[in-house]
Design a protein around this motif. Structure first.
Motif, PDB file in Angstrom:
ATOM      1  N   SER A   1       6.845   8.639  11.559  1.00  0.00           N
ATOM      2  CA  SER A   1       6.392   7.954  10.349  1.00  0.00           C
ATOM      3  C   SER A   1       5.838   6.573  10.668  1.00  0.00           C
ATOM      4  N   LEU A   2       6.451   5.869  11.606  1.00  0.00           N
ATOM      5  CA  LEU A   2       5.964   4.537  11.976  1.00  0.00           C
ATOM      6  C   LEU A   2       4.608   4.618  12.669  1.00  0.00           C
ATOM      7  N   VAL A   3       4.363   5.686  13.426  1.00  0.00           N
ATOM      8  CA  VAL A   3       3.053   5.872  14.053  1.00  0.00           C
ATOM      9  C   VAL A   3       1.996   6.119  12.985  1.00  0.00           C
ATOM     10  N   VAL A   4       2.287   6.988  12.014  1.00  0.00           N
ATOM     11  CA  VAL A   4       1.336   7.243  10.926  1.00  0.00           C
ATOM     12  C   VAL A   4       1.087   5.958  10.135  1.00  0.00           C
ATOM     13  N   ALA A   5       2.139   5.217   9.852  1.00  0.00           N
ATOM     14  CA  ALA A   5       1.990   3.962   9.117  1.00  0.00           C
ATOM     15  C   ALA A   5       1.157   2.952   9.893  1.00  0.00           C
ATOM     16  N   SER A   6       1.255   2.982  11.224  1.00  0.00           N
ATOM     17  CA  SER A   6       0.521   2.022  12.050  1.00  0.00           C
ATOM     18  C   SER A   6      -0.981   2.131  11.871  1.00  0.00           C
ATOM     19  N   ALA A   7      -1.478   3.325  11.546  1.00  0.00           N
ATOM     20  CA  ALA A   7      -2.916   3.512  11.386  1.00  0.00           C
ATOM     21  C   ALA A   7      -3.476   2.598  10.312  1.00  0.00           C
ATOM     22  N   VAL A   8      -2.704   2.373   9.266  1.00  0.00           N
ATOM     23  CA  VAL A   8      -3.120   1.471   8.189  1.00  0.00           C
ATOM     24  C   VAL A   8      -2.572   0.070   8.418  1.00  0.00           C
TER      25      VAL A   8
ATOM     26  N   SER B   1       2.916 -11.236  11.790  1.00  0.00           N
ATOM     27  CA  SER B   1       2.938 -10.289  10.682  1.00  0.00           C
ATOM     28  C   SER B   1       4.098  -9.313  10.832  1.00  0.00           C
ATOM     29  N   LYS B   2       4.526  -8.785   9.691  1.00  0.00           N
ATOM     30  CA  LYS B   2       5.561  -7.763   9.648  1.00  0.00           C
ATOM     31  C   LYS B   2       5.222  -6.805   8.528  1.00  0.00           C
ATOM     32  N   VAL B   3       5.326  -5.512   8.781  1.00  0.00           N
ATOM     33  CA  VAL B   3       5.058  -4.500   7.762  1.00  0.00           C
ATOM     34  C   VAL B   3       6.308  -3.663   7.584  1.00  0.00           C
ATOM     35  N   LEU B   4       6.847  -3.643   6.374  1.00  0.00           N
ATOM     36  CA  LEU B   4       8.025  -2.853   6.047  1.00  0.00           C
ATOM     37  C   LEU B   4       7.578  -1.469   5.584  1.00  0.00           C
TER      38      LEU B   4
ATOM     39  N   ARG C   1       0.506  12.730  -3.646  1.00  0.00           N
ATOM     40  CA  ARG C   1       1.950  12.541  -3.478  1.00  0.00           C
ATOM     41  C   ARG C   1       2.214  11.458  -2.443  1.00  0.00           C
ATOM     42  N   VAL C   2       3.102  10.531  -2.757  1.00  0.00           N
ATOM     43  CA  VAL C   2       3.378   9.390  -1.879  1.00  0.00           C
ATOM     44  C   VAL C   2       4.179   9.850  -0.671  1.00  0.00           C
ATOM     45  N   ALA C   3       3.647   9.589   0.519  1.00  0.00           N
ATOM     46  CA  ALA C   3       4.334   9.926   1.764  1.00  0.00           C
ATOM     47  C   ALA C   3       5.040   8.711   2.353  1.00  0.00           C
ATOM     48  N   LEU C   4       4.381   7.550   2.291  1.00  0.00           N
ATOM     49  CA  LEU C   4       4.931   6.313   2.833  1.00  0.00           C
ATOM     50  C   LEU C   4       4.473   5.144   1.970  1.00  0.00           C
ATOM     51  N   SER C   5       5.302   4.112   1.885  1.00  0.00           N
ATOM     52  CA  SER C   5       4.928   2.866   1.223  1.00  0.00           C
ATOM     53  C   SER C   5       5.028   1.736   2.233  1.00  0.00           C
ATOM     54  N   LEU C   6       4.014   0.865   2.245  1.00  0.00           N
ATOM     55  CA  LEU C   6       3.963  -0.245   3.192  1.00  0.00           C
ATOM     56  C   LEU C   6       3.975  -1.571   2.439  1.00  0.00           C
ATOM     57  N   THR C   7       4.756  -2.513   2.923  1.00  0.00           N
ATOM     58  CA  THR C   7       4.767  -3.862   2.361  1.00  0.00           C
ATOM     59  C   THR C   7       4.552  -4.858   3.478  1.00  0.00           C
ATOM     60  N   ARG C   8       3.474  -5.632   3.364  1.00  0.00           N
ATOM     61  CA  ARG C   8       3.229  -6.703   4.329  1.00  0.00           C
ATOM     62  C   ARG C   8       3.474  -8.034   3.624  1.00  0.00           C
TER      63      ARG C   8
ATOM     64  N   LEU D   1       0.833  -1.191   0.000  1.00  0.00           N
ATOM     65  CA  LEU D   1       0.000   0.000   0.000  1.00  0.00           C
ATOM     66  C   LEU D   1       0.872   1.246   0.000  1.00  0.00           C
ATOM     67  N   GLN D   2       0.294   2.328  -0.514  1.00  0.00           N
ATOM     68  CA  GLN D   2       0.918   3.638  -0.429  1.00  0.00           C
ATOM     69  C   GLN D   2       0.030   4.553   0.397  1.00  0.00           C
ATOM     70  N   ILE D   3       0.638   5.315   1.293  1.00  0.00           N
ATOM     71  CA  ILE D   3      -0.061   6.394   1.999  1.00  0.00           C
ATOM     72  C   ILE D   3       0.286   7.684   1.278  1.00  0.00           C
ATOM     73  N   VAL D   4      -0.732   8.406   0.818  1.00  0.00           N
ATOM     74  CA  VAL D   4      -0.516   9.596   0.002  1.00  0.00           C
ATOM     75  C   VAL D   4      -1.178  10.800   0.658  1.00  0.00           C
ATOM     76  N   ASP D   5      -0.729  12.006   0.267  1.00  0.00           N
ATOM     77  CA  ASP D   5      -1.397  13.206   0.758  1.00  0.00           C
ATOM     78  C   ASP D   5      -2.621  13.495  -0.107  1.00  0.00           C
ATOM     79  N   ALA D   6      -3.299  14.603   0.148  1.00  0.00           N
ATOM     80  CA  ALA D   6      -4.557  14.889  -0.539  1.00  0.00           C
ATOM     81  C   ALA D   6      -4.372  15.114  -2.031  1.00  0.00           C
ATOM     82  N   ASP D   7      -3.153  15.402  -2.471  1.00  0.00           N
ATOM     83  CA  ASP D   7      -2.872  15.610  -3.885  1.00  0.00           C
ATOM     84  C   ASP D   7      -2.299  14.368  -4.556  1.00  0.00           C
TER      85      ASP D   7
END
Length: 281
Positions: free
Chosen positions: A263-270, A169-172, A155-162, A147-153
């Motif tokens: 960034s890891l806290v924001v990523a944790s939401a997803v 489980s592990k999420v990179l 733009r990719v802010a973070l990429s997640l790989t499970r 998955l990608q976490i993007v802003d409202a426009d």
């Protein structure tokens, strides 16, 4: 938020390399140092796809009043102001998953506390065969999900790989520039679930700790065991819970955090939803 007349995603001020696909159709796209090219890659397989169209930013049909209700259900009262309006400056993030009878492509909208959408998460790199397998089987936990976490426009802010998992489980987590940020690593199977938040060098910078046996409410602690954030799942009603795959989470960040912890806290939401729900299928 995916207007076909919107400007194309901006090129990075970076050297030629593979970067997260700003259109969200693939995992990576080649940037030649001047512009995006048609060279793309997903799951290590290269192909071509023209760099045209607007970036896809998932949305959900959810009014500001319902988002604010989620915030109150998480025990947060009052109008929130002064957050800066971005994924990394708002102290409260409300994550709403798109409601689907069968989850084939995971998508989430991310709001601030007052109901304004400031970002989203989108699943990328899925082949038609993988989507068909998800419909016909119950093997999500054994598949790799990206998955990608993007802003409202867009733009990719973070990429997640499970990666596919059997038990834990592990999420990179990578940044929008494709560089490693760290990982969210499940520590146990029995009891209240716990994840370590690890920097790219393996150093543990925090933890994500389940507060009940279903593990849907979490406290997040730094390396000194000080609580710095909380994640609360909000109840949307029996009908939605029974007939769709949607989940809603409120993330409360108590203070501006250092990187990579923030960034890891924001990523944790997803990541919580991706790691736990698919593991429990």
């Amino acid at each position: 938020m995916s207007d076909p007349n919107a400007p194309l995603p901006a090129a990075p001020a970076s050297p030629p390399n593979w970067y997260p696909d700003p259109w969200g159709r693939h995992e990576h796209r080649w940037f030649d140092g001047a512009q995006w090219t048609d060279q793309v890659s997903s799951h290590g397989r290269q192909s071509t796809d023209p760099p045209v169209g607007a970036a896809h930013v998932p949305t959900v049909d959810r009014g500001a009043d319902k988002v604010q209700r989620d915030v109150r259900r998480a025990g947060i009262e009052g109008v929130q102001t002064g957050g800066g309006g971005s994924l990394f400056t708002e102290s409260i993030l409300v994550v709403n998953q798109t409601a689907k009878l069968i989850e084939v492509n995971s998508e989430y909208a991310i709001f601030d506390a007052n109901g304004r959408q400031i970002g989203a998460a989108r699943q990328v790199g899925q082949s038609a065969a993988k989507k068909a397998l998800r419909v016909l089987s119950n093997l999500d936990q054994f598949m790799t999900h990206k998955l990608q976490i993007v802003d409202a426009d867009g733009r990719v802010a973070l990429s997640l790989t499970r990666p596919g998992a059997v038990f834990k489980s592990k999420v990179l987590v990578e940044g929008g520039d494709g560089r490693p940020v760290g990982a969210i690593v499940q520590q146990n199977i029995l009891g209240k679930i716990r994840f370590a938040l690890e920097a790219a060098d393996g150093q543990v910078v925090g933890s994500l700790n389940g507060e009940n046996w279903r593990s849907w409410d979490f406290n997040i602690r730094d390396s000194a065991e000080r609580e710095v954030a909380r994640v609360t799942k909000t109840w949307e009603g029996l009908a939605k819970a029974m007939f769709t795959s949607a989940d809603n989470y409120v993330v409360k960040i108590h203070e501006q955090l250092p990187q990579p912890l923030h960034s890891l806290v924001v990523a944790s939401a997803v990541a919580i939803d991706t790691a736990l729900k698919q593991s429990s299928n």
